[in-house]
Design a protein around this motif. Structure first.
Motif, PDB file in Angstrom:
ATOM      1  N   PHE A  54       0.845  -1.174   0.000  1.00 24.22           N
ATOM      2  CA  PHE A  54       0.000   0.000   0.000  1.00 24.22           C
ATOM      3  C   PHE A  54       0.892   1.239   0.000  1.00 24.22           C
ATOM      4  N   ALA A  55       0.733   2.058  -0.992  1.00 22.04           N
ATOM      5  CA  ALA A  55       1.433   3.322  -1.036  1.00 22.04           C
ATOM      6  C   ALA A  55       0.415   4.359  -1.477  1.00 22.04           C
ATOM      7  N   PHE A  56       0.178   5.354  -0.612  1.00 21.82           N
ATOM      8  CA  PHE A  56      -0.892   6.312  -0.834  1.00 21.82           C
ATOM      9  C   PHE A  56      -2.220   5.586  -0.942  1.00 21.82           C
ATOM     10  N   ARG A  57      -2.342   4.533  -0.176  1.00 23.75           N
ATOM     11  CA  ARG A  57      -3.562   3.736  -0.108  1.00 23.75           C
ATOM     12  C   ARG A  57      -3.894   3.017  -1.396  1.00 23.75           C
ATOM     13  N   LEU A  58      -2.969   2.994  -2.354  1.00 23.86           N
ATOM     14  CA  LEU A  58      -3.136   2.186  -3.558  1.00 23.86           C
ATOM     15  C   LEU A  58      -2.468   0.842  -3.304  1.00 23.86           C
ATOM     16  N   ALA A  59      -3.220  -0.256  -3.435  1.00 24.48           N
ATOM     17  CA  ALA A  59      -2.716  -1.567  -3.070  1.00 24.48           C
ATOM     18  C   ALA A  59      -2.379  -2.399  -4.301  1.00 24.48           C
ATOM     19  N   VAL A  60      -1.115  -2.811  -4.416  1.00 29.99           N
ATOM     20  CA  VAL A  60      -0.728  -3.799  -5.416  1.00 29.99           C
ATOM     21  C   VAL A  60      -0.881  -5.157  -4.752  1.00 29.99           C
ATOM     22  N   THR A  61      -1.926  -5.871  -5.130  1.00 32.38           N
ATOM     23  CA  THR A  61      -2.272  -7.101  -4.426  1.00 32.38           C
ATOM     24  C   THR A  61      -1.672  -8.348  -5.058  1.00 32.38           C
ATOM     25  N   SER A  62      -1.215  -8.245  -6.299  1.00 31.81           N
ATOM     26  CA  SER A  62      -0.579  -9.385  -6.944  1.00 31.81           C
ATOM     27  C   SER A  62       0.299  -8.888  -8.081  1.00 31.81           C
ATOM     28  N   LEU A  63       1.322  -9.671  -8.395  1.00 33.70           N
ATOM     29  CA  LEU A  63       2.240  -9.298  -9.460  1.00 33.70           C
ATOM     30  C   LEU A  63       2.859 -10.579 -10.002  1.00 33.70           C
ATOM     31  N   GLY A  64       2.548 -10.910 -11.243  1.00 33.21           N
ATOM     32  CA  GLY A  64       3.049 -12.152 -11.818  1.00 33.21           C
ATOM     33  C   GLY A  64       3.322 -12.009 -13.303  1.00 33.21           C
ATOM     34  N   VAL A  65       3.787 -13.082 -13.904  1.00 33.41           N
ATOM     35  CA  VAL A  65       4.132 -13.085 -15.324  1.00 33.41           C
ATOM     36  C   VAL A  65       3.411 -14.232 -16.019  1.00 33.41           C
ATOM     37  N   GLU A  66       2.816 -13.953 -17.172  1.00 31.66           N
ATOM     38  CA  GLU A  66       2.086 -14.957 -17.936  1.00 31.66           C
ATOM     39  C   GLU A  66       2.478 -14.867 -19.415  1.00 31.66           C
ATOM     40  N   SER A  86      15.714  -9.832 -36.058  1.00 29.05           N
ATOM     41  CA  SER A  86      14.866  -9.356 -34.973  1.00 29.05           C
ATOM     42  C   SER A  86      14.400 -10.549 -34.160  1.00 29.05           C
ATOM     43  N   LEU A  87      14.386 -10.397 -32.850  1.00 31.36           N
ATOM     44  CA  LEU A  87      13.924 -11.479 -31.985  1.00 31.36           C
ATOM     45  C   LEU A  87      13.163 -10.880 -30.796  1.00 31.36           C
ATOM     46  N   PRO A  88      11.858 -10.688 -30.952  1.00 34.25           N
ATOM     47  CA  PRO A  88      11.077 -10.085 -29.869  1.00 34.25           C
ATOM     48  C   PRO A  88      10.816 -11.061 -28.736  1.00 34.25           C
ATOM     49  N   VAL A  89      10.918 -10.550 -27.527  1.00 33.70           N
ATOM     50  CA  VAL A  89      10.517 -11.278 -26.329  1.00 33.70           C
ATOM     51  C   VAL A  89       9.245 -10.623 -25.815  1.00 33.70           C
ATOM     52  N   GLN A  90       8.212 -11.408 -25.605  1.00 29.10           N
ATOM     53  CA  GLN A  90       6.925 -10.875 -25.173  1.00 29.10           C
ATOM     54  C   GLN A  90       6.432 -11.620 -23.931  1.00 29.10           C
ATOM     55  N   ALA A  91       5.742 -10.897 -23.090  1.00 31.66           N
ATOM     56  CA  ALA A  91       5.144 -11.505 -21.898  1.00 31.66           C
ATOM     57  C   ALA A  91       3.989 -10.626 -21.440  1.00 31.66           C
ATOM     58  N   THR A  92       3.210 -11.143 -20.541  1.00 34.71           N
ATOM     59  CA  THR A  92       2.110 -10.385 -19.955  1.00 34.71           C
ATOM     60  C   THR A  92       2.351 -10.247 -18.463  1.00 34.71           C
ATOM     61  N   LEU A  93       2.339  -9.003 -17.989  1.00 32.45           N
ATOM     62  CA  LEU A  93       2.496  -8.737 -16.564  1.00 32.45           C
ATOM     63  C   LEU A  93       1.110  -8.692 -15.933  1.00 32.45           C
ATOM     64  N   ALA A  94       0.838  -9.639 -15.043  1.00 25.13           N
ATOM     65  CA  ALA A  94      -0.464  -9.706 -14.364  1.00 25.13           C
ATOM     66  C   ALA A  94      -0.387  -8.878 -13.092  1.00 25.13           C
ATOM     67  N   LEU A  95      -1.235  -7.875 -13.007  1.00 25.17           N
ATOM     68  CA  LEU A  95      -1.161  -6.904 -11.914  1.00 25.17           C
ATOM     69  C   LEU A  95      -2.517  -6.767 -11.243  1.00 25.17           C
ATOM     70  N   GLY A  96      -2.537  -6.866  -9.929  1.00 24.26           N
ATOM     71  CA  GLY A  96      -3.766  -6.662  -9.162  1.00 24.26           C
ATOM     72  C   GLY A  96      -3.685  -5.363  -8.385  1.00 24.26           C
ATOM     73  N   LEU A  97      -4.711  -4.526  -8.512  1.00 26.08           N
ATOM     74  CA  LEU A  97      -4.751  -3.243  -7.794  1.00 26.08           C
ATOM     75  C   LEU A  97      -6.045  -3.145  -7.001  1.00 26.08           C
ATOM     76  N   GLY A  98      -5.978  -2.562  -5.830  1.00 25.01           N
ATOM     77  CA  GLY A  98      -7.176  -2.399  -5.016  1.00 25.01           C
ATOM     78  C   GLY A  98      -6.965  -1.354  -3.936  1.00 25.01           C
ATOM     79  N   LEU A  99      -7.941  -1.275  -3.036  1.00 23.84           N
ATOM     80  CA  LEU A  99      -7.890  -0.338  -1.919  1.00 23.84           C
ATOM     81  C   LEU A  99      -8.134  -1.089  -0.614  1.00 23.84           C
ATOM     82  N   PRO A 100      -7.610  -0.602   0.497  1.00 23.76           N
ATOM     83  CA  PRO A 100      -7.848  -1.252   1.795  1.00 23.76           C
ATOM     84  C   PRO A 100      -9.319  -1.180   2.200  1.00 23.76           C
ATOM     85  N   ALA A 101      -9.705  -2.041   3.113  1.00 20.44           N
ATOM     86  CA  ALA A 101     -11.090  -2.078   3.605  1.00 20.44           C
ATOM     87  C   ALA A 101     -11.487  -0.715   4.164  1.00 20.44           C
ATOM     88  N   GLY A 102     -12.716  -0.312   3.842  1.00 20.63           N
ATOM     89  CA  GLY A 102     -13.237   0.941   4.364  1.00 20.63           C
ATOM     90  C   GLY A 102     -13.002   2.146   3.483  1.00 20.63           C
TER      91      GLY A 102
END
Length: 206
Positions: free
Chosen positions: A34-46, A76-92
């Motif tokens: 939580f930074a400035f009440r912005l919550a990064v709840t998950s962070l992964g690669v797909e 040329s050799l591109p590397v591609q991925a998807t960054l899975a990101l979860g954002l939310g706010l604390p209770a209340g």
């Protein structure tokens, strides 16, 4: 009966009120940041790909470098991925609408990646916003000697499904709208920075 009014000096501008509600800092290992009440709840690669090859975490990738090298031809050799990101706010916390955000990603052994998530994001305490950020870079655009290290990095991303230790992600929120007011981007909403620890935990930076 005359109503009493608070002195003008006690009245906060609307953006300051919203910033106060969004203010605060709390870090929870693995499950949230939580930074400035912005919550990064998950962070992964797909969905990791190197050129035409999808990197499956269950496959043996020991010969992948030679396989890719033998099929090169376009320079040329591109590397591609998807960054899975979860954002939310604390209770209340009341819902907040964020007008997208800018992001920047640094991974050991790879060039700096950056982009912008252009869609509006509804942030609330009831459920997390699940976002997908496409990331891509060209292995051969700078130095062909980086082929083997980058292939190893891509294999690690697919195998573990998370960013390697030492990676850093920065998010610069767009305009924030909530409680009938708007807080412009960059005004009391500085860039949020986090690093990935040895065990995959998110560590606030600065």
């Amino acid at each position: 009966m005359r109503s009493r009014r608070f002195p003008t000096r006690w009245r906060l501008p609307a953006p300051l009120c919203l910033a106060a509600l969004l203010g605060g800092c709390l870090a929870l290992p693995q499950t949230g940041l939580f930074a400035f009440r912005l919550a990064v709840t998950s962070l992964g690669v797909e969905e990791v790909r190197i050129g035409p090859y999808a990197i499956d975490a269950r496959l043996d990738t020991s010969d992948l470098t030679s396989l890719i090298a033998s099929s090169l031809g376009a320079g040329s050799l591109p590397v591609q991925a998807t960054l899975a990101l979860g954002l939310g706010l604390p209770a209340g916390m009341p819902p907040v609408e964020m007008a997208g955000f800018r992001w920047r990603l640094d991974m050991p052994g790879a060039e700096t990646l950056e982009g912008r998530y252009a869609d509006d994001v509804t942030l609330n305490a009831a459920s997390d916003a699940k976002l997908r950020l496409p990331v891509a870079f060209d292995v051969l655009a700078t130095d062909q000697r980086r082929l083997a290290p980058v292939v190893e990095l891509a294999s690690q991303l697919a195998r573990r499904g998370e960013l390697p230790a030492g990676s850093e992600l920065a998010i610069s929120p767009g305009d924030l709208r909530g409680l009938g007011m708007t807080l412009p981007a960059g005004l009391l909403t500085p860039t949020i920075r986090m690093a990935v620890g040895e065990n995959g935990e998110l560590v606030p930076q600065g």
